[in-house]
Design an enzyme around this catalytic site. Structure first.
Site: not given
Ligand code: AMP
Length: 121
Positions: A33-34, A91, A99-100, A104, A106
């Site tokens: 994770d970034i 999530n 968010e994404v 995914h 975690h």
């Molecule tokens: P979520 O809230 O479960 O959608 O988490 C999205 C996660 O993606 C967050 O923990 C971010 O820090 C992570 N994230 C976003 N962009 C990147 C990226 N380019 N590389 C790695 N992790 C990312």
């Protein structure tokens, strides 16, 4: 809502933006994770276009499901978390603040993580 092919993890999968890769198999990719929330924080994504766990559970093949689960377990092992423990978190949707819009999982660990959820009352 249809899958957004421009989401950040779709771009990672296409190699358009880099990731700090941990491991991969035929159907899944794992990277750090970034913005880590613990000493160890990895993300494990399916390579298929699934925006959330809902779509994955409904539409993924048995091979995709088993490959994603196997990679989650492999990453926990590679990060040295199987004995100390870790939290696996997915999530899903608005109330979970996903968010994404690409599924995914975690994996967070590396120290004591405390309560599962912050108390709100
Ligand atoms: P979520 O809230 O479960 O959608 O988490 C999205 C996660 O993606 C967050 O923990 C971010 O820090 C992570 N994230 C976003 N962009 C990147 C990226 N380019 N590389 C790695 N992790 C990312």
């Amino acid at each position: 809502m249809s899958y957004d092919t421009n989401n950040i993890f779709a771009k990672v999968l296409r190699g358009e933006i880099p990731c700090n890769k941990i491991a991969e198999n035929q159907h899944a990719l794992a990277f750090y994770d970034i913005n880590p929330q613990a000493p160890q924080h990895a993300l494990i994504i399916p390579k298929g276009a699934y925006q959330s766990f809902n779509e994955f559970a409904a539409m993924a093949t048995a091979d995709e499901m088993s490959a994603w689960l196997a990679l989650i377990a492999d990453v926990a092992k590679q990060l040295g978390l199987t004995d100390s423990g870790y939290r696996l978190l997915i999530n899903t949707g608005g109330d979970a603040a996903q968010e994404v819009p690409h599924l995914h999982a975690h994996i967070v660990g590396g120290h004591a993580l405390g309560r599962m959820l912050a108390t709100t009352a």
